[in-house]
Design a protein around this motif. Structure first.
Motif, PDB file in Angstrom:
ATOM      1  N   GLU A  49     -31.077 -33.593  31.062  1.00 61.84           N
ATOM      2  CA  GLU A  49     -29.697 -33.883  31.443  1.00 61.84           C
ATOM      3  C   GLU A  49     -29.220 -35.192  30.830  1.00 61.84           C
ATOM      4  OE1 GLU A  49     -25.913 -33.720  33.431  1.00 61.84           O
ATOM      5  OE2 GLU A  49     -27.336 -32.321  32.539  1.00 61.84           O
ATOM      6  N   GLU A  50     -30.082 -36.209  30.782  1.00 64.66           N
ATOM      7  CA  GLU A  50     -29.710 -37.466  30.118  1.00 64.66           C
ATOM      8  C   GLU A  50     -29.391 -37.204  28.639  1.00 64.66           C
ATOM      9  OE1 GLU A  50     -29.241 -40.487  31.343  1.00 64.66           O
ATOM     10  OE2 GLU A  50     -29.847 -39.959  33.399  1.00 64.66           O
ATOM     11  N   LEU A  51     -30.201 -36.378  28.015  1.00 66.78           N
ATOM     12  CA  LEU A  51     -29.983 -36.048  26.615  1.00 66.78           C
ATOM     13  C   LEU A  51     -28.676 -35.298  26.426  1.00 66.78           C
ATOM     14  CD1 LEU A  51     -31.260 -35.802  23.673  1.00 66.78           C
ATOM     15  CD2 LEU A  51     -31.798 -33.472  24.393  1.00 66.78           C
ATOM     16  N   ARG A  52     -28.441 -34.300  27.263  1.00 69.81           N
ATOM     17  CA  ARG A  52     -27.206 -33.517  27.150  1.00 69.81           C
ATOM     18  C   ARG A  52     -25.982 -34.406  27.243  1.00 69.81           C
ATOM     19  NH1 ARG A  52     -23.081 -31.785  29.808  1.00 69.81           N
ATOM     20  NH2 ARG A  52     -23.710 -32.932  31.673  1.00 69.81           N
ATOM     21  N   ARG A  53     -25.960 -35.277  28.239  1.00 70.00           N
ATOM     22  CA  ARG A  53     -24.812 -36.155  28.422  1.00 70.00           C
ATOM     23  C   ARG A  53     -24.650 -37.115  27.250  1.00 70.00           C
ATOM     24  NH1 ARG A  53     -25.006 -37.641  34.883  1.00 70.00           N
ATOM     25  NH2 ARG A  53     -23.013 -38.636  34.419  1.00 70.00           N
ATOM     26  N   GLU A  54     -25.769 -37.623  26.760  1.00 67.39           N
ATOM     27  CA  GLU A  54     -25.674 -38.610  25.690  1.00 67.39           C
ATOM     28  C   GLU A  54     -25.212 -37.984  24.379  1.00 67.39           C
ATOM     29  OE1 GLU A  54     -25.191 -42.101  24.078  1.00 67.39           O
ATOM     30  OE2 GLU A  54     -25.599 -41.721  26.197  1.00 67.39           O
TER      31      GLU A  54
END
Length: 550
Positions: A469-474
């Motif tokens: 999720e951190e990757l997706r948002r970033e």
């Protein structure tokens, strides 16, 4: 008259559908045999003109969405749900209208357009030859084959030309330039269309400058990599000599040689190529289908990819607006303010974490929601505007990335790959191969480089799902307006499954925080019918129509 504009007058038409001149104002002022292409200075000038050939010189694109970087790429960002619009020119509102939006109270906002599903709309209304220049799906194809033909023309003339000084170096630079842009063009074609054409002949060398042998999108991506590799091989034999630098200086306009743009050394250029090859793998493979070998390839390429100190290929507007208009040449410029063509998506805003300075530096809440023409869509309603950081009194913090600046030269547009993209691809490969902490550290690195001011996530014992999720948002935020949002939505499966727990507005401005958006977009576009009508597939061609249906 600006130098680049003068050179644009000598550019050739792509030849990808030369028979279509009755509908689309395509021009062929020069054949490869032109005397201007038989001199060293003429070839370098012609190579500099690729910025016009590939990104501005296809005629009759509607002035509201604009040319390649505001119009064709606008389609990407609309389907990637970082922007929305109720402007109907060239059907752009229908390109980005989801099948339906289900609000918190159960109200369903269906796509009010007709046909009401994007796939049907593309095949029944937009992507038909009779639509002519209103066919939204035609432009990226046209621009990229225009660029490919220009590269073919350059390659067809280099060896027959006499060069001064380090002749082999100058020839090598020009050949690498041509192969780089051919790899780039095929990357766009193979990442957007279900099939394409491989063409190494310049317009004028063969009838109509093209062929009817359509190949699969996978074969087009392989051709992209082949051309990137050809450029890298040449660059591996070159050094940043005086004649290398002089030739590159002639190829890259002065207004693109600022900031992260400039004269790339051969080693920098090879690293740019490696990052683009990693992109070719990542964006054209569903996450659920990625293999260990593919993740390993991405790690190998990104480990040899763009460094933080490297220069990359960028675009800047100038006062004359030759390459990019300051106020209309990019998706960013077309999204800035309250009443522009595109509007900021509520889903983009919800992806910012609390305290992210990139949000406060670039967005402002409107005094009242923008609802607009509700008969044209169901997801463009928004409470937020993108700030023009080029306006007096709105400069913001210099230490935080700027998403919009409509002053001439104020906005840095990444034409190809970037350091942030390289690191986030590497981070994704690490996270998906059980090296979560290493991947999170790279996400922190990108956020720090962009001045986000967020607390580090590495070392906080995040689960695999939380790290994803951190990757997706970033990727949504750190790579905003870099023509990657649609690719990500596609490979993450959102086109089919939709987005849940989404922020969305009703047609009266009521905010839902747990909405469901069913997109239903076509994942790879069919070959434009404008091409098929005048260049029909020969026997043995690959399918030109995506079998996907609603």
């Amino acid at each position: 008259m600006n130098k680049l504009k003068i050179y644009a007058l000598t550019l050739v038409f792509s030849g990808f559908m030369a028979s279509c001149k009755e509908q689309l104002d395509v021009q062929n002022p020069n054949q490869p045999s032109s005397p201007a292409l038989k001199t060293e200075t003429g070839l370098i000038s012609f190579g500099e003109g690729f910025y016009i050939t590939g990104f501005r010189d296809v005629k009759y694109y509607d002035g509201v969405p604009g040319y390649f970087w505001s119009g064709a790429i606008g389609n990407h960002e609309l389907m990637g749900d970082v922007i929305g619009t109720d402007i109907a020119n060239v059907f752009i509102n229908q390109i980005g209208a989801p099948n339906q939006v289900t609000l918190d109270d159960g109200t369903i906002l269906v796509n009010p357009n007709s046909p009401s599903k994007q796939i049907d709309f593309l095949r029944i209304t937009a992507n038909v030859n009779s639509t002519g220049f209103q066919n939204s799906t035609y432009y990226e194809w046209a621009y990229m084959y225009n660029l490919n033909n220009a590269a073919n023309t350059l390659l067809a003339n280099i060896d027959a030309t006499t060069f001064s000084g380090e002749a082999d170096t100058k020839k090598g630079v020009l050949k690498a330039w041509a192969y780089w842009w051919k790899g780039y063009a095929y990357s766009h074609i193979g990442s957007m269309y279900y099939a394409g054409i491989i063409n190494d002949k310049a317009n004028g060398e063969v009838l109509n400058g093209t062929n009817g042998n359509y190949v699969t999108k996978e074969a087009i991506i392989a051709e992209s990599n082949k051309n990137f590799d050809a450029a890298a091989t040449i660059l591996g034999s070159l050094t940043a000599s005086a004649d290398y630098t002089a030739t590159m200086t002639g190829l890259i306009p002065s207004f693109n040689r600022v900031g992260k743009g400039g004269i790339l050394t051969p080693a920098m250029w090879v690293r740019n190529i490696n990052t683009m090859k990693a992109r070719n793998i990542l964006v054209n493979t569903r996450v659920s289908a990625m293999t260990d070998a593919q993740w390993a390839s991405i790690l190998t390429l990104t480990n040899s990819g763009i460094l933080a100190s490297d220069l990359v290929f960028t675009g800047r507007s100038n006062a004359a607006g030759d390459f990019l208009s300051p106020t209309a040449g990019t998706v960013s410029a077309k999204t800035t303010g309250a009443n522009n063509t595109y509007k900021i998506s509520e889903r983009l805003i919800q992806d910012f974490k609390t305290g992210d300075l990139r949000f406060s530096n670039n967005f402002v809440q409107r005094s009242s929601p923008y609802i607009g023409e509700t008969s044209r869509g169901n997801a463009f309603f928004t409470r937020f505007n993108l700030i023009n950081r080029g306006a007096s009194g709105s400069e913001g913090s210099a230490s935080v990335i700027t998403y919009s600046n409509t002053n001439a030269g104020g906005y840095e547009l990444y034409l190809a790959s970037s350091y942030e993209e390289n690191q986030l691809m590497k981070a994704e490969a690490l996270i998906y191969t059980s090296k979560i902490e290493e991947g999170l550290a790279l996400i922190d690195e990108v956020r720090k480089a962009q001045g986000a001011g967020l607390t580090a996530v590495a070392g906080t014992s995040l689960s695999l799902d939380a790290a994803k999720e951190e990757l997706r948002r970033e990727r949504r935020i750190g790579l905003l307006f870099r023509a990657l949002s649609f690719y990500d939505a596609r490979r993450w499966g959102l086109l089919e499954t939709g987005r849940t727990k989404a922020v969305a507005l009703s047609r009266t401005g009521v905010v839902s925080t747990n909405a469901t958006i069913s997109y239903g977009y076509l994942d790879y576009w069919d070959v434009p019918d404008n091409e098929i009508a005048y260049n029909p597939p020969v026997a043995g061609s690959a399918a030109t129509k995506n079998p996907k249906t609603n």
